[in-house]
Motif scaffolding. Sequence first.
Motif, mmCIF file in Angstrom:
data_model
loop_
_atom_site.group_PDB
_atom_site.id
_atom_site.type_symbol
_atom_site.label_atom_id
_atom_site.label_comp_id
_atom_site.label_asym_id
_atom_site.label_seq_id
_atom_site.Cartn_x
_atom_site.Cartn_y
_atom_site.Cartn_z
ATOM 1 N N ALA A 7 2.074 -13.322 15.455
ATOM 2 C CA ALA A 7 1.340 -14.584 15.526
ATOM 3 C C ALA A 7 2.291 -15.751 15.797
ATOM 4 O O ALA A 7 2.004 -16.633 16.620
ATOM 5 C CB ALA A 7 0.565 -14.816 14.239
ATOM 6 N N ALA A 8 3.437 -15.745 15.110
ATOM 7 C CA ALA A 8 4.433 -16.798 15.329
ATOM 8 C C ALA A 8 4.977 -16.735 16.747
ATOM 9 O O ALA A 8 5.176 -17.768 17.406
ATOM 10 C CB ALA A 8 5.568 -16.661 14.314
ATOM 11 N N PHE A 9 5.215 -15.513 17.230
ATOM 12 C CA PHE A 9 5.718 -15.340 18.588
ATOM 13 C C PHE A 9 4.679 -15.827 19.604
ATOM 14 O O PHE A 9 5.024 -16.497 20.588
ATOM 15 C CB PHE A 9 6.044 -13.870 18.835
ATOM 16 N N PHE A 10 3.407 -15.499 19.383
ATOM 17 C CA PHE A 10 2.340 -15.896 20.296
ATOM 18 C C PHE A 10 2.223 -17.420 20.360
ATOM 19 O O PHE A 10 2.076 -18.001 21.452
ATOM 20 C CB PHE A 10 1.021 -15.281 19.843
ATOM 21 N N ALA A 11 2.309 -18.076 19.218
ATOM 22 C CA ALA A 11 2.230 -19.538 19.183
ATOM 23 C C ALA A 11 3.404 -20.161 19.940
ATOM 24 O O ALA A 11 3.243 -21.134 20.691
ATOM 25 C CB ALA A 11 2.213 -20.028 17.736
ATOM 26 N N THR A 12 4.587 -19.580 19.756
ATOM 27 C CA THR A 12 5.762 -20.073 20.467
ATOM 28 C C THR A 12 5.617 -19.863 21.968
ATOM 29 O O THR A 12 5.966 -20.735 22.770
ATOM 30 C CB THR A 12 7.025 -19.353 19.963
ATOM 31 N N ALA A 13 5.093 -18.704 22.348
ATOM 32 C CA ALA A 13 4.905 -18.402 23.765
ATOM 33 C C ALA A 13 3.905 -19.360 24.406
ATOM 34 O O ALA A 13 4.091 -19.793 25.554
ATOM 35 C CB ALA A 13 4.437 -16.955 23.928
ATOM 36 N N LEU A 14 2.828 -19.694 23.692
ATOM 37 C CA LEU A 14 1.859 -20.664 24.205
ATOM 38 C C LEU A 14 2.530 -22.011 24.465
ATOM 39 O O LEU A 14 2.306 -22.644 25.506
ATOM 40 C CB LEU A 14 0.713 -20.847 23.210
ATOM 41 N N PHE A 15 3.352 -22.444 23.513
ATOM 42 C CA PHE A 15 4.051 -23.720 23.671
ATOM 43 C C PHE A 15 4.978 -23.683 24.887
ATOM 44 O O PHE A 15 5.016 -24.628 25.687
ATOM 45 C CB PHE A 15 4.847 -24.042 22.404
ATOM 46 N N LEU A 16 5.725 -22.598 25.035
ATOM 47 C CA LEU A 16 6.666 -22.485 26.145
ATOM 48 C C LEU A 16 5.944 -22.451 27.492
ATOM 49 O O LEU A 16 6.452 -22.962 28.500
ATOM 50 C CB LEU A 16 7.526 -21.228 25.982
ATOM 51 N N ALA A 17 4.748 -21.846 27.521
ATOM 52 C CA ALA A 17 3.987 -21.789 28.766
ATOM 53 C C ALA A 17 3.484 -23.170 29.178
ATOM 54 O O ALA A 17 3.334 -23.456 30.372
ATOM 55 C CB ALA A 17 2.817 -20.820 28.621
ATOM 56 N N VAL A 18 3.226 -24.031 28.187
ATOM 57 C CA VAL A 18 2.731 -25.381 28.475
ATOM 58 C C VAL A 18 3.851 -26.289 28.975
ATOM 59 O O VAL A 18 3.623 -27.175 29.807
ATOM 60 C CB VAL A 18 2.071 -25.983 27.213
#
Length: 207
Positions: A7-18
């Motif tokens: 979940a933490a990785f997914f949230a970080t990945a979303l931020f990086l994609a933005v």
Amino acid sequence: MDPQTLAAFFATALFLAVVPGPDNVFVLTQSALRGKRAGLWVVLGLCSGLLVHTAAVALGVAALFERSPLAFDLLKYAGAAYLLYLAWQSLRAPAMAIDAGAGARGNAGRLYLRGIVMNVSNPKVSIFFLAFLPQFVDKQAGSVTLQMLALGATFILATALVFGALALSAGAVGQRFARSQRAQRWMNRAAAAVFAGLAAKLATAQR
């Protein structure tokens, strides 16, 4: 893997994609020029390119680009040359009304391949994955390779969601200008400038 870690990785990945970068700028320009369907094909290609980077990290190939200046330079200059080719194509593109749906159907394979080449030809993505993914790996949780693949798949999912939203929104805006030849000329010039800028950025990138 621990669900909280994923979940933490997914949230970080979303931020990086933005965060603005070559790939999401590429999605925006292609979607605005050719419509949302075209943009979604580009997104699919970019995500397929991420599969290559994930496999490279899992198999240790990405370490080659980190350790070998020659391999890194060859790939980045190839990517820069491809971006300059896209800039030249944009400048030469005729100004005409666009049927975004038909254009996407007719060029789906080309757009998909363009997304793959755009992503795979950037060695910094592999090096980023090499530095980023292991931070979320727990050696006590089982196979490191399988964990890397799971993290890569999670990153791709986050990227697809963000880039897909960008493609849909930019495509909707682009359709408003599709009937104006003057607007098309300016959009083509803007796309050419973006591609040239991305080429310069990639060509001067350091490991």
